[in-house]
Design a protein around this motif. Structure first.
Motif, PDB file in Angstrom:
ATOM      1  N   LYS A 261     -81.079  14.338 -48.436  1.00 55.11           N
ATOM      2  CA  LYS A 261     -80.151  15.095 -49.286  1.00 55.11           C
ATOM      3  C   LYS A 261     -79.348  14.153 -50.198  1.00 55.11           C
ATOM      4  O   LYS A 261     -79.123  14.441 -51.367  1.00 55.11           O
ATOM      5  N   GLU A 262     -78.946  13.035 -49.650  1.00 54.94           N
ATOM      6  CA  GLU A 262     -78.060  12.121 -50.387  1.00 54.94           C
ATOM      7  C   GLU A 262     -78.810  10.989 -51.087  1.00 54.94           C
ATOM      8  O   GLU A 262     -78.198  10.111 -51.687  1.00 54.94           O
ATOM      9  N   ASN A 263     -80.126  11.004 -50.949  1.00 55.66           N
ATOM     10  CA  ASN A 263     -80.946   9.952 -51.544  1.00 55.66           C
ATOM     11  C   ASN A 263     -80.547   8.552 -51.054  1.00 55.66           C
ATOM     12  O   ASN A 263     -80.204   7.666 -51.855  1.00 55.66           O
ATOM     13  N   LEU A 264     -80.566   8.392 -49.742  1.00 56.84           N
ATOM     14  CA  LEU A 264     -80.188   7.104 -49.153  1.00 56.84           C
ATOM     15  C   LEU A 264     -81.373   6.518 -48.391  1.00 56.84           C
ATOM     16  O   LEU A 264     -82.206   7.250 -47.855  1.00 56.84           O
ATOM     17  N   TRP A 265     -81.438   5.207 -48.346  1.00 58.86           N
ATOM     18  CA  TRP A 265     -82.471   4.496 -47.571  1.00 58.86           C
ATOM     19  C   TRP A 265     -82.114   4.618 -46.099  1.00 58.86           C
ATOM     20  O   TRP A 265     -80.981   4.335 -45.702  1.00 58.86           O
ATOM     21  N   LEU A 266     -83.085   5.020 -45.283  1.00 58.79           N
ATOM     22  CA  LEU A 266     -82.844   5.086 -43.838  1.00 58.79           C
ATOM     23  C   LEU A 266     -83.543   3.920 -43.135  1.00 58.79           C
ATOM     24  O   LEU A 266     -84.775   3.837 -43.109  1.00 58.79           O
ATOM     25  N   HIS A 267     -82.721   3.022 -42.607  1.00 55.89           N
ATOM     26  CA  HIS A 267     -83.276   1.956 -41.764  1.00 55.89           C
ATOM     27  C   HIS A 267     -82.932   2.271 -40.312  1.00 55.89           C
ATOM     28  O   HIS A 267     -81.810   2.680 -40.020  1.00 55.89           O
ATOM     29  N   VAL A 268     -83.896   2.091 -39.430  1.00 54.10           N
ATOM     30  CA  VAL A 268     -83.609   2.275 -38.000  1.00 54.10           C
ATOM     31  C   VAL A 268     -83.738   0.928 -37.293  1.00 54.10           C
ATOM     32  O   VAL A 268     -84.800   0.289 -37.332  1.00 54.10           O
ATOM     33  N   LEU A 286     -88.270   9.447 -29.768  1.00 51.94           N
ATOM     34  CA  LEU A 286     -88.402   8.434 -30.818  1.00 51.94           C
ATOM     35  C   LEU A 286     -89.303   8.886 -31.967  1.00 51.94           C
ATOM     36  O   LEU A 286     -89.424   8.193 -32.983  1.00 51.94           O
ATOM     37  N   ALA A 287     -89.915  10.065 -31.824  1.00 50.95           N
ATOM     38  CA  ALA A 287     -90.834  10.552 -32.863  1.00 50.95           C
ATOM     39  C   ALA A 287     -90.182  10.648 -34.250  1.00 50.95           C
ATOM     40  O   ALA A 287     -90.835  10.348 -35.265  1.00 50.95           O
ATOM     41  N   PRO A 288     -88.890  11.038 -34.355  1.00 49.65           N
ATOM     42  CA  PRO A 288     -88.299  11.125 -35.701  1.00 49.65           C
ATOM     43  C   PRO A 288     -88.233   9.784 -36.439  1.00 49.65           C
ATOM     44  O   PRO A 288     -87.937   9.768 -37.645  1.00 49.65           O
ATOM     45  N   LEU A 289     -88.539   8.691 -35.789  1.00 47.07           N
ATOM     46  CA  LEU A 289     -88.565   7.414 -36.513  1.00 47.07           C
ATOM     47  C   LEU A 289     -89.619   7.418 -37.616  1.00 47.07           C
ATOM     48  O   LEU A 289     -89.583   6.593 -38.524  1.00 47.07           O
ATOM     49  N   SER A 290     -90.547   8.366 -37.536  1.00 46.81           N
ATOM     50  CA  SER A 290     -91.568   8.473 -38.590  1.00 46.81           C
ATOM     51  C   SER A 290     -90.927   8.748 -39.952  1.00 46.81           C
ATOM     52  O   SER A 290     -91.547   8.537 -40.979  1.00 46.81           O
ATOM     53  N   ARG A 291     -89.682   9.199 -39.940  1.00 46.65           N
ATOM     54  CA  ARG A 291     -89.034   9.544 -41.213  1.00 46.65           C
ATOM     55  C   ARG A 291     -88.247   8.367 -41.815  1.00 46.65           C
ATOM     56  O   ARG A 291     -87.689   8.481 -42.900  1.00 46.65           O
ATOM     57  N   ALA A 292     -88.222   7.256 -41.116  1.00 49.24           N
ATOM     58  CA  ALA A 292     -87.437   6.109 -41.603  1.00 49.24           C
ATOM     59  C   ALA A 292     -88.120   5.435 -42.792  1.00 49.24           C
ATOM     60  O   ALA A 292     -89.343   5.428 -42.898  1.00 49.24           O
ATOM     61  N   ASP A 293     -87.324   4.860 -43.672  1.00 44.51           N
ATOM     62  CA  ASP A 293     -87.881   4.012 -44.734  1.00 44.51           C
ATOM     63  C   ASP A 293     -88.288   2.664 -44.159  1.00 44.51           C
ATOM     64  O   ASP A 293     -89.212   2.028 -44.660  1.00 44.51           O
ATOM     65  N   SER A 294     -87.563   2.239 -43.138  1.00 44.09           N
ATOM     66  CA  SER A 294     -87.900   0.957 -42.514  1.00 44.09           C
ATOM     67  C   SER A 294     -87.415   0.952 -41.065  1.00 44.09           C
ATOM     68  O   SER A 294     -86.479   1.672 -40.717  1.00 44.09           O
ATOM     69  N   ILE A 295     -88.104   0.156 -40.265  1.00 43.47           N
ATOM     70  CA  ILE A 295     -87.784   0.072 -38.827  1.00 43.47           C
ATOM     71  C   ILE A 295     -87.819  -1.402 -38.411  1.00 43.47           C
ATOM     72  O   ILE A 295     -88.745  -2.132 -38.771  1.00 43.47           O
ATOM     73  N   THR A 296     -86.807  -1.793 -37.654  1.00 43.81           N
ATOM     74  CA  THR A 296     -86.823  -3.105 -36.985  1.00 43.81           C
ATOM     75  C   THR A 296     -87.308  -2.889 -35.563  1.00 43.81           C
ATOM     76  O   THR A 296     -86.850  -1.952 -34.896  1.00 43.81           O
ATOM     77  N   LEU A 297     -88.220  -3.731 -35.100  1.00 40.19           N
ATOM     78  CA  LEU A 297     -88.529  -3.722 -33.669  1.00 40.19           C
ATOM     79  C   LEU A 297     -88.846  -5.148 -33.227  1.00 40.19           C
ATOM     80  O   LEU A 297     -89.049  -6.027 -34.060  1.00 40.19           O
ATOM     81  N   ASP A 298     -88.846  -5.343 -31.925  1.00 41.02           N
ATOM     82  CA  ASP A 298     -88.987  -6.709 -31.416  1.00 41.02           C
ATOM     83  C   ASP A 298     -90.131  -6.844 -30.418  1.00 41.02           C
ATOM     84  O   ASP A 298     -89.957  -6.561 -29.222  1.00 41.02           O
ATOM     85  N   LEU A 313     -91.138  -2.906 -40.138  1.00 43.32           N
ATOM     86  CA  LEU A 313     -92.108  -1.921 -40.638  1.00 43.32           C
ATOM     87  C   LEU A 313     -91.464  -1.186 -41.800  1.00 43.32           C
ATOM     88  O   LEU A 313     -90.271  -0.889 -41.756  1.00 43.32           O
ATOM     89  N   VAL A 314     -92.252  -0.892 -42.817  1.00 47.61           N
ATOM     90  CA  VAL A 314     -91.726  -0.107 -43.944  1.00 47.61           C
ATOM     91  C   VAL A 314     -92.681   1.038 -44.269  1.00 47.61           C
ATOM     92  O   VAL A 314     -93.892   0.921 -44.089  1.00 47.61           O
ATOM     93  N   LYS A 315     -92.092   2.108 -44.733  1.00 47.57           N
ATOM     94  CA  LYS A 315     -92.907   3.284 -45.087  1.00 47.57           C
ATOM     95  C   LYS A 315     -93.746   2.993 -46.334  1.00 47.57           C
ATOM     96  O   LYS A 315     -94.856   3.495 -46.483  1.00 47.57           O
ATOM     97  N   ASP A 316     -93.190   2.162 -47.227  1.00 51.36           N
ATOM     98  CA  ASP A 316     -93.893   1.888 -48.483  1.00 51.36           C
ATOM     99  C   ASP A 316     -93.916   0.376 -48.722  1.00 51.36           C
ATOM    100  O   ASP A 316     -92.919  -0.225 -49.121  1.00 51.36           O
ATOM    101  N   MET A 317     -95.075  -0.193 -48.467  1.00 43.36           N
ATOM    102  CA  MET A 317     -95.212  -1.653 -48.563  1.00 43.36           C
ATOM    103  C   MET A 317     -94.884  -2.152 -49.978  1.00 43.36           C
ATOM    104  O   MET A 317     -94.425  -3.285 -50.163  1.00 43.36           O
TER     105      MET A 317
END
Ligand SMILES: Cc1ncc(COP(=O)(O)O)c(C=O)c1O
Length: 472
Positions: A261-268, A286-298, A313-317
Motif C-alpha cells: 500500500k505504501e510502496n515500501l521495500w520489505l526486508h525480512v 514462515l510462508a509469508p516470507l515469499s512476499r519479501a523484497d529481500s531476506i537475510t538468513l544464516d 535472497l532477493v525477489k528481483d536479482m
C-alpha cells in the motif's frame, strides 16, 4: 622444513593429513568431557600464543602440537551438546572438510570465468534457498559473511531502488530524508546497517512490539503516516522472522500488505529464524516470507555451516545488480550477462570472495535435505520441552512464548547480578553455557537450541539444575 619454499613435500603432507585425522577424532571423542567455556586469562594467552615468529620454520608437527596443547584448551567448546548461548551451533560433520578443500582450491568467486564450478555451486545453493521461500522466477541471491552483512546489502539495494540516482548524488543533498522502520526487538545489525549507510539514527524508527514481542502493525502504519505528514520519505521496513532474544516472528503478511500500500521495500531479517521453514511445524508461519523484497538468513546457524556463511535472497536479482554492478566502469574486469553464470562481484560489495558455497552444498548432498528438516524440527521440540519444564516450575518464570528455539528464563524477585551469577555457575560446573538477556528491562538468562547435538537428556539435566540453583 626446507626453508626456501612454501610447499609441503610428500612426507610432510602425509604427516599433516595423519595429524589432522588424529586431531578431528580426538576432538570429536572428547566433546562432552571438555569444559564448555575455557579458563583463560589474557596474560597467560599472550605468553602462550603471541611469541615472536621464528625466522626458521618449526615444521608441520610443531603446528599440530600447538593446536592441541596451546590453542584448543583455550577455545569455547561450541560443539558441546549443552552449548546453548547466543544463536550459534556446532558445524555439521562434512562442512569442515569442504572448507579445507575450498581453501586448497582457493577459488575467487567474483567472476564466473575464474571460478566456473564454484559459480554454479553457489547458484544451485541459492536456487534451493529461493525455492524454499517461493520467491519467484526473478529471484536470486548470494552468500555473505553473515547476517549483518546481508542486511546491510539489502538496505543498500532498497536505497538504490528508491533513489536510482543514489550512486551519483548519494544522500548528501537536501531532499526528503529516507526513513527506515523496524521493531524494538530487531537485531542491532539493522540499526547499525542503516547508520553505516547514512540513513542516520534520527531516521530509523524502532516500532514497539506487543505482548508476543511482535512488531505492532497499527503503530507502524501510524509512524509512516506521521513521517509523510512531516515531509519525510518512508522507504523500507525491516521485519524480523525470529527475533534474537525471544524468537518471535513479526506479522509478515500484514506488514507486506502495508508495504504494498505504501510502496515500501520489505526486508525480512531471518538470520536466526528463516531456515525454520525447513521444519513442518513452523513452515506455515514462515510462508509469508515469499512476499519479501529481500531476506537475510544464516547457513552458519541452521545449516550448521562453519563460520562464516550468511545469505541474502532477493525477489528481483536485477535490483541487486542495479545497486552493486560497477563493471562497466572497471578497466580490467569484464562481466558477461548469462542467466546461469553470475558475476557475484556485481551483486554485492565484495570483489575477492571465498568459496563459501562448497560447505553448504557438501552438507546438503552428504546428509540430504531431510536431515536438516529433522534437525530443525528436533531443535524446536527440545525448546518446547525446556519451556514446559520452566513453565511447570514455580521457582522460575518463562519470559517468552517459545515460538522457535529461544527460551528466556527468570528467577522472580532476583536482580541482574543473581542472573549473571547463575550463568557463571552453570558453565563453571559444566552444566551448560547459556547467554544473558534482557526482556522489557528485566534481566534473565536465555537458552537457544541451535545445536544439532543437543538431546532430551541434555535439556532435562539443564532444567533440573536450574530448578536446584534457583531455589537455593
Ligand atoms: C535476528 C538476527 N539478525 C542478525 C543477526 C546477525 O547475524 P550474523 O552474526 O550472522 O551477522 C543475528 C545473530 O544472531 C540474529 O539473531
Amino acid at each position: 622444513m626446507d626453508g626456501t619454499t612454501l610447499i609441503l613435500n610428500a612426507a610432510e603432507r602425509t604427516k599433516a593429513a595423519e595429524l589432522l585425522a588424529r586431531f578431528t577424532d580426538s576432538y570429536e571423542n572428547s566433546l562432552t568431557s571438555r569444559p564448555i567455556a575455557p579458563d583463560a586469562d589474557r596474560e597467560t594467552l599472550t605468553k602462550l600464543l603471541a611469541e615472536p615468529f621464528p625466522e626458521e620454520g618449526l615444521g608441520v608437527e610443531a603446528f599440530f602440537a600447538d593446536v592441541v596443547d596451546r590453542i584448543v584448551p583455550y577455545t569455547t567448546t561450541i560443539a558441546h551438546p549443552r552449548f546453548l548461548a547466543y544463536v550459534q551451533g556446532p558445524p555439521n560433520g562434512i562442512s569442515p572438510y569442504a572448507e579445507a578443500i575450498a581453501a586448497v582450491l582457493n577459488q575467487n568467486c567474483n567472476l564466473w570465468q575464474i571460478s566456473p564450478a564454484a559459480n554454479v555451486i553457489e547458484r544451485s545453493v541459492m536456487d534451493w534457498l529461493t525455492d524454499l521461500f517461493a520467491l519467484g522466477p526473478s529471484s536470486g541471491g548470494l552468500l555473505t559473511n553473515g547476517g549483518s552483512g546481508a542486511t546491510k546489502d539489502a538496505i543498500t539495494a532498497a536505497i538504490a531502488d528508491r533513489r536510482p540516482d543514489f550512486r551519483e548524488r548519494g544522500l548528501q543533498e537536501t531532499r526528503a530524508p529516507l526513513v527506515l522502520y523496524t521493531s524494538d526487538e530487531a537485531h542491532r545489525s539493522v540499526v547499525k546497517a542503516a547508520t553505516l549507510l547514512g540513513i542516520g539514527l534520527a531516521n530509523v524508527r524502532t516500532i514497539p512490539t506487543d505482548d508476543h514481542f511482535q512488531l505492532r502493525v497499527d503503530l507502524l502504519a501510524k509512524a509512516i503516516a506521521d513521517d509523510r505528514a512531516a515531509g519525510k520519505e518512508p522507504f523500507c521496513i525491516v521485519a524480523t522472522a525470529g527475533t534474537v532474544t525471544t524468537g518471535s516472528i513479526d506479522p509478515i503478511g500484514p506488514i507486506a500488505d502495508l508495504c504494498e500500500k505504501e510502496n515500501l521495500w520489505l526486508h525480512v531479517d531471518g538470520a536466526y529464524g528463516a531456515l525454520f521453514i525447513l521444519a513442518d511445524s513452523t513452515r506455515e508461519a514462515l510462508a509469508p516470507l515469499s512476499r519479501a523484497d529481500s531476506i537475510t538468513l544464516d547457513p552458519h546457524k541452521l545449516l550448521f555451516a562453519p563460520l562464516e556463511a550468511g545469505a541474502l535472497l532477493v525477489k528481483d536479482m536485477a535490483k541487486l545488480r542495479a545497486a552493486f554492478a560497477f563493471s562497466s566502469t572497471s578497466s580490467y574486469l569484464t562481466a558477461i550477462d548469462d542467466a546461469h553464470l553470475l558475476d557475484y562481484m556485481d551483486h554485492g560489495p565484495q570483489l575477492s570472495r571465498s568459496f563459501k558455497a562448497l560447505k553448504v552444498w557438501a552438507a546438503l548432498r552428504t546428509f540430504g535435505v531431510g536431515a536438516f528438516r529433522t534437525t530443525t524440527e528436533r531443535c524446536l521440540s527440545l525448546a518446547t520441552r525446556l519451556g514446559s519444564h520452566i513453565a511447570a516450575n514455580p521457582g522460575l518464570d518463562l519470559m517468552n512464548p517459545v515460538t522457535l528455539t529461544a527460551v528466556c528464563i527468570r528467577m522472580p524477585g532476583r536482580n541482574a547480578e543473581a542472573h549473571a551469577e547463575l550463568l557463571t555457575r552453570l558453565h563453571e560446573e559444566g552444566t551448560a553455557m547459556l547467554g544473558p538477556a534482557r526482556i522489557r528491562g528485566q534481566a534473565c538468562i536465555r537458552a537457544c537450541i541451535t545445536n544439532h547435538r543437543t538431546t532430551e537428556t541434555d535439556i532435562d539435566l539443564l532444567a533440573s539444575r536450574l530448578t536446584t540453583l534457583a531455589t537455593r
